[in-house]
Scaffold this active site. Sequence first.
Site, PDB file in Angstrom:
ATOM      1  N   GLU A 257       0.862  -1.184   0.000  1.00  0.00           N
ATOM      2  CA  GLU A 257       0.000   0.000   0.000  1.00  0.00           C
ATOM      3  C   GLU A 257       0.891   1.223   0.000  1.00  0.00           C
ATOM      4  OE1 GLU A 257      -2.824  -0.005   3.226  1.00  0.00           O
ATOM      5  OE2 GLU A 257      -3.228  -2.137   2.959  1.00  0.00           O
ATOM      6  N   LYS A 259       2.423   4.422   1.446  1.00  0.00           N
ATOM      7  CA  LYS A 259       2.583   4.909   2.813  1.00  0.00           C
ATOM      8  C   LYS A 259       2.404   6.427   2.774  1.00  0.00           C
ATOM      9  CE  LYS A 259       5.509   4.710   6.950  1.00  0.00           C
ATOM     10  NZ  LYS A 259       5.107   6.002   7.480  1.00  0.00           N
ATOM     11  N   ARG A 264      -1.960   9.566  11.486  1.00  0.00           N
ATOM     12  CA  ARG A 264      -2.742   8.350  11.598  1.00  0.00           C
ATOM     13  C   ARG A 264      -4.001   8.646  12.398  1.00  0.00           C
ATOM     14  NH1 ARG A 264      -0.220   2.548  12.835  1.00  0.00           N
ATOM     15  NH2 ARG A 264      -2.110   1.283  12.818  1.00  0.00           N
ATOM     16  N   ARG A 279      -2.478   8.281  17.078  1.00  0.00           N
ATOM     17  CA  ARG A 279      -1.784   7.023  17.392  1.00  0.00           C
ATOM     18  C   ARG A 279      -1.304   6.972  18.830  1.00  0.00           C
ATOM     19  NH1 ARG A 279       3.234   6.370  17.766  1.00  0.00           N
ATOM     20  NH2 ARG A 279       4.127   4.850  16.364  1.00  0.00           N
ATOM     21  N   LYS A 432       7.586  -1.223   6.719  1.00  0.00           N
ATOM     22  CA  LYS A 432       7.588   0.032   5.951  1.00  0.00           C
ATOM     23  C   LYS A 432       8.895   0.114   5.185  1.00  0.00           C
ATOM     24  CE  LYS A 432       8.780   2.549  10.201  1.00  0.00           C
ATOM     25  NZ  LYS A 432       8.443   3.630  11.109  1.00  0.00           N
TER      26      LYS A 432
HETATM   27  P1  ATP Z   1       6.521   6.592  10.753  1.00  0.00           P
HETATM   28  O1  ATP Z   1       7.070   7.738  11.561  1.00  0.00           O
HETATM   29  O2  ATP Z   1       7.486   5.957   9.810  1.00  0.00           O
HETATM   30  O3  ATP Z   1       5.195   6.898  10.121  1.00  0.00           O
HETATM   31  P2  ATP Z   1       5.315   5.207  12.971  1.00  0.00           P
HETATM   32  O4  ATP Z   1       6.115   4.777  14.154  1.00  0.00           O
HETATM   33  O5  ATP Z   1       4.343   6.327  13.134  1.00  0.00           O
HETATM   34  O6  ATP Z   1       6.319   5.460  11.785  1.00  0.00           O
HETATM   35  P3  ATP Z   1       4.935   2.683  11.806  1.00  0.00           P
HETATM   36  O7  ATP Z   1       3.974   1.627  12.170  1.00  0.00           O
HETATM   37  O8  ATP Z   1       6.340   2.426  12.052  1.00  0.00           O
HETATM   38  O9  ATP Z   1       4.453   4.016  12.507  1.00  0.00           O
HETATM   39  O10 ATP Z   1       4.755   3.040  10.275  1.00  0.00           O
HETATM   40  C1  ATP Z   1       3.470   2.989   9.733  1.00  0.00           C
HETATM   41  C2  ATP Z   1       2.816   4.348   9.814  1.00  0.00           C
HETATM   42  O11 ATP Z   1       2.579   4.806   8.506  1.00  0.00           O
HETATM   43  C3  ATP Z   1       1.461   4.248  10.473  1.00  0.00           C
HETATM   44  O12 ATP Z   1       1.534   4.557  11.841  1.00  0.00           O
HETATM   45  C4  ATP Z   1       0.612   5.233   9.701  1.00  0.00           C
HETATM   46  O13 ATP Z   1       0.544   6.466  10.368  1.00  0.00           O
HETATM   47  C5  ATP Z   1       1.339   5.474   8.399  1.00  0.00           C
HETATM   48  N1  ATP Z   1       0.690   4.941   7.183  1.00  0.00           N
HETATM   49  C6  ATP Z   1       0.572   5.608   6.034  1.00  0.00           C
HETATM   50  N2  ATP Z   1      -0.008   4.861   5.103  1.00  0.00           N
HETATM   51  C7  ATP Z   1      -0.283   3.658   5.671  1.00  0.00           C
HETATM   52  C8  ATP Z   1      -0.876   2.468   5.193  1.00  0.00           C
HETATM   53  N3  ATP Z   1      -1.297   2.334   3.945  1.00  0.00           N
HETATM   54  N4  ATP Z   1      -0.995   1.430   6.066  1.00  0.00           N
HETATM   55  C9  ATP Z   1      -0.567   1.538   7.339  1.00  0.00           C
HETATM   56  N5  ATP Z   1       0.003   2.652   7.839  1.00  0.00           N
HETATM   57  C10 ATP Z   1       0.158   3.708   7.018  1.00  0.00           C
END
Ligand code: ATP
Length: 589
Positions: A257, A259, A264, A279, A432
């Site tokens: 998907e 990103k 979030r 989040r 990711k």
């Molecule tokens: P990052 O700072 O890299 O976004 P994170 O710690 O907030 O990392 P991770 O679970 O590591 O969160 O990376 C996934 C994040 O990417 C999710 O928390 C979400 O906010 C975002 N995101 C964007 N597109 C998607 C998607 N298609 N599916 C899941 N998460 C997504």
Amino acid sequence: MKFKDLSQCYFKLEKTQKKLEMVDILADTIQGADSKEIGKIALLTLGKLYPDFIGIELMLAERMAIKSLAIATGKSDKSVQALLDESGDLGKTAHKLLENKPQSTLLAFTKQEEQQELSVLDIWEIFDSIAKMSGEGSSDRKIRTLSGLISKVSPLEARYIIRMVCGQLRLGVATQLLLEALSLAKTGTRENKGVLERAYNRTSDIEFVASTLFAEGLEKISKVEVKIFNPIRVMLAQRVSSSEELLERFGGKVALEYKYDGLRVQIHKKGTTVKLFSRKPEDITNQFPDVIEFINNAAKEDEFIIEGEIVAYDLQKDKILPFQQVSQRKRKHDIDKKISEVPVRVYLFDSLYAFGKSEIESDYFDRRQLLEKLVETNNNIQYSHQTVAENADDIENFFQQALENGCEGVMGKDISKGSSYQAGARGWNWVKYKADYVDKLSDSFDLVILGADYGKGKRAGLYGTFLMGSFDMIDAVYKTFTKVATGFSDKNLQYFYDVLKKLERAKPKEILSDTECQIWFEPSIVIEVTGAEITVSQIHTCARGLLGGKTDGLALRFPRFTGRIVEDKAPEDSTSNQEIHTIYLNQIR
Ligand code: ATP
């Protein structure tokens, strides 16, 4: 339970760093609690009044605490401040002041009541009333209530009361440790922590978990399910740094998907009520009235929990805008103005509850398909762009396409049987793959500001260098990873000074550092830092214990602030020691 007994427990906790010992101390005290008070004990021990998603906090300014102490002890504000400067700790200041308090300086009304022993529930209720005071004259009322309380309690109780009201409890007790202590206290073994954690990940509510355990037992806790309006702790992803690695992780077939680089959001709907959680999880409903409207208009069902990313969107150019734009929408004032300045779009990627039941145990494709039954797409709401890839070229093409469309990379998601939503976990079911990982020299990390040194020259009077740390998920402490001084604009430096000044503390117990700095902070602010390379270090403590030598840690070379303040991550959600260790292993591989 008397607050006095809880204070004694906190005092013992303060004296040790050993996690097992801390669990024993806490369990020993809380096993005497009843089911009506254990929930509040759990919250207070984490320094909270309510679960995070309720949004009611006790965060009195230090100057109000000083005033309350002065009134309660008949001292001047100045002399309280002087004592505080000496010890650097509000709790110790209160303790000392009350120990030395001559009887004649007691507030008149406290004399008769002095012997009164307050229960934990009494204290929680007084805190609650302070937190809810608002409007004209509320500062004075808060100070009066707090000083009245302080003059009734023992020095030891005052030590913790004053720390709690200012958000500085600092016992080193994180949620995981508390869950272990609850398990030990009620079931006689630490082994049931996992059962409690499962319930906590589904509800984000430690008060509910603790009181249900004490009132109805483990059996009941093991059946706790997702509830609308209780945010589910979010599932997180691991990182990969190439298409090949991504494919290998999923055995040759994976869902991809885009990103999206935004905020979030977990969306809960029941009837016409819609709530949005970040989040963290915090309730961000009021910041996005436009998203509430989008959801109400696009919903096909009355009740659901779904997840997605809110991005800033240029409707004319049909283009996703960078994160910096949407971050402006995280505000409490001028919301209407910002809605028109920064329109947003929501990209949905998961469904977690529908038709009266939790879907988090369902497989990826089932949850994804369910989304289509719950919400229609339109200009404001879309499903995340998705494909299934079976070779590295397809992944690379999809990745390039994602970047061209304003995304920061791709998510790889497990599609096999058992690809459930792992609430609260950073597992390998999701990975990711971001643009910054491709160039090894620009890995980015979300790090917590732990300390600072004053700047020189143009930066004199402001903090100029920041000590950055990452959370160790196992030891539940912050370990240091680098000191960063570049990438900050003058405006940034002024901003960090204003925000961090209020967070200055004596070195917090939950920071494990061999590096000195002039100022220490309550770990609160998370910022994004890039660097050239991770190296083994004898100076920094990050990942210590995961590497060969006893004193080996990991450090980030040539760090640079990217300009991004990561507001939707709690400090415990910073890039963890364990993640940094994995990145390091990848790097040397
Ligand atoms: P990052 O700072 O890299 O976004 P994170 O710690 O907030 O990392 P991770 O679970 O590591 O969160 O990376 C996934 C994040 O990417 C999710 O928390 C979400 O906010 C975002 N995101 C964007 N597109 C998607 C998607 N298609 N599916 C899941 N998460 C997504």
